[in-house]
Design a protein around this motif. Structure first.
Motif, PDB file in Angstrom:
ATOM      1  N   UNK A  36     -15.749   8.304 -23.413  1.00 58.71           N
ATOM      2  CA  UNK A  36     -16.313   7.137 -23.476  1.00 58.71           C
ATOM      3  C   UNK A  36     -15.579   6.837 -21.997  1.00 58.71           C
ATOM      4  N   UNK A  38     -14.165   3.441 -19.001  1.00 58.23           N
ATOM      5  CA  UNK A  38     -13.770   1.634 -19.463  1.00 58.23           C
ATOM      6  C   UNK A  38     -13.940   1.890 -17.732  1.00 58.23           C
ATOM      7  N   UNK A  41     -11.224  -4.126 -16.643  1.00 59.38           N
ATOM      8  CA  UNK A  41     -11.138  -5.379 -16.934  1.00 59.38           C
ATOM      9  C   UNK A  41     -12.056  -5.297 -18.359  1.00 59.38           C
ATOM     10  N   UNK A  42     -12.305  -4.268 -18.864  1.00 55.70           N
ATOM     11  CA  UNK A  42     -13.514  -4.671 -19.805  1.00 55.70           C
ATOM     12  C   UNK A  42     -13.700  -3.178 -20.816  1.00 55.70           C
ATOM     13  N   UNK A  43     -13.694  -3.275 -21.916  1.00 56.78           N
ATOM     14  CA  UNK A  43     -13.654  -2.586 -23.208  1.00 56.78           C
ATOM     15  C   UNK A  43     -14.393  -1.270 -23.015  1.00 56.78           C
ATOM     16  N   UNK A  44     -13.860  -0.571 -24.108  1.00 56.71           N
ATOM     17  CA  UNK A  44     -14.767   0.527 -23.956  1.00 56.71           C
ATOM     18  C   UNK A  44     -16.547   1.233 -24.529  1.00 56.71           C
ATOM     19  N   UNK A  89     -11.990   8.432 -20.838  1.00 56.81           N
ATOM     20  CA  UNK A  89     -10.872   8.743 -21.566  1.00 56.81           C
ATOM     21  C   UNK A  89     -11.814  10.074 -22.389  1.00 56.81           C
TER      22      UNK A  89
ATOM     23  N   UNK B  91      -3.583  -5.375 -23.983  1.00 56.83           N
ATOM     24  CA  UNK B  91      -5.406  -5.291 -23.489  1.00 56.83           C
ATOM     25  C   UNK B  91      -5.542  -5.105 -25.271  1.00 56.83           C
ATOM     26  N   UNK B  93      -7.799  -4.199 -28.307  1.00 57.30           N
ATOM     27  CA  UNK B  93      -9.474  -3.700 -28.666  1.00 57.30           C
ATOM     28  C   UNK B  93      -9.514  -2.971 -30.148  1.00 57.30           C
ATOM     29  N   UNK B 105     -15.582  -2.373 -30.010  1.00 57.96           N
ATOM     30  CA  UNK B 105     -15.795  -4.488 -29.204  1.00 57.96           C
ATOM     31  C   UNK B 105     -14.689  -3.579 -27.801  1.00 57.96           C
ATOM     32  N   UNK B 106     -15.517  -5.510 -26.643  1.00 60.23           N
ATOM     33  CA  UNK B 106     -15.272  -5.505 -25.644  1.00 60.23           C
ATOM     34  C   UNK B 106     -13.373  -5.795 -25.278  1.00 60.23           C
ATOM     35  N   UNK B 107     -12.728  -5.907 -25.965  1.00 58.89           N
ATOM     36  CA  UNK B 107     -11.401  -5.717 -25.273  1.00 58.89           C
ATOM     37  C   UNK B 107     -10.808  -7.468 -25.497  1.00 58.89           C
TER      38      UNK B 107
END
Lengths: 114, 113
Positions: A36, A38, A41-44, A89, B91, B93, B105-107
């Motif tokens: 993954x 990242x 400031x963003x998700x996975x 990750x 954070x 998620x 999801x984007x968190x």
């Protein structure tokens, strides 16, 4: 229990350099393996995956091969770009599938400089 | 892959208040969703497994009375941080599971003042 080991970094490379991020795992049977990414400031985001031995996952120039004999899933890219700067990750899901806990490595921060 | 959304993406709240975070599976029905927490510069730690129509299963060390999880439908799970304190800043998620993998999801960035 299951575990994933990867270098913490940061890894700093110049643009167009070759990238390798090592990942080894400990698990029973044949887990599914994932990388993954990242961005800050963003998700996975799923980068690539492999579900059985000798499978090669690939996406956006990144590749990783599922090596059962060495329990490894190293991430490689032939020529990195500044836009590849992110945290990567390595992760696994047990053979019983996606309804089980994902085990993550610690994450490797990649910095690509122009 | 499947799409999972979270709302809000960022929230700032005062200490002592409660905050609800929603996780939605937009294009498939997810009987199982997961909630993870990520500390700065750290990996993701599983907090709990959320199963539609039943109580969540919490990981060791996670306070179930503080982190309330509800999975009332096949497309929505919610995490409520009750009486939030600065140490809950993190954070968060979520992921939605299908047979082969989980979709993240984007968190949600929670900051408790």
């Amino acid at each position: 229990g299951d575990s994933v080991t990867q270098m913490e970094g940061p890894v700093t490379l110049s643009e167009e350099a070759f990238l390798t991020i090592n990942c080894t795992y400990t698990a029973t049977g044949y887990p599914s393996l994932f990388w993954y990414v990242q961005y800050p400031g963003e998700g996975l985001q799923l980068l690539l995956k492999a579900t059985k031995a000798d499978d090669k996952g690939s996406n956006k120039g990144f590749e990783a091969t599922y090596r059962k004999e060495t329990t490894s899933f190293h991430l490689e890219k032939g020529s990195v770009q500044v836009s590849d700067s992110a945290v990567y990750f390595c992760a696994l899901i047990p053979p019983s599938g996606g309804y089980q806990k994902v085990t993550f490595g610690i994450g490797t921060k990649l910095q690509v400089i122009p | 892959g499947a799409v999972v959304s979270q709302h809000p993406s960022r929230v700032i709240c005062k200490s002592g208040t409660s905050v609800k975070i929603e996780c939605r599976s937009l294009d498939f029905q997810a009987t199982t969703m997961f909630w993870y927490r990520q500390f700065p510069k750290k990996s993701l730690m599983l907090m709990a497994t959320s199963n539609e129509g039943s109580k969540a299963t919490y990981e060791q060390g996670v306070e179930k009375d503080k982190f309330l999880i509800n999975h009332a439908s096949l497309t929505l799970s919610t995490l409520t941080v009750t009486s939030a304190h600065p140490e809950d800043s993190s954070f968060y998620i979520c992921s939605a599971a299908d047979y082969n993998e989980q979709f993240f999801g984007p968190g949600t960035r929670l900051t408790v003042l």
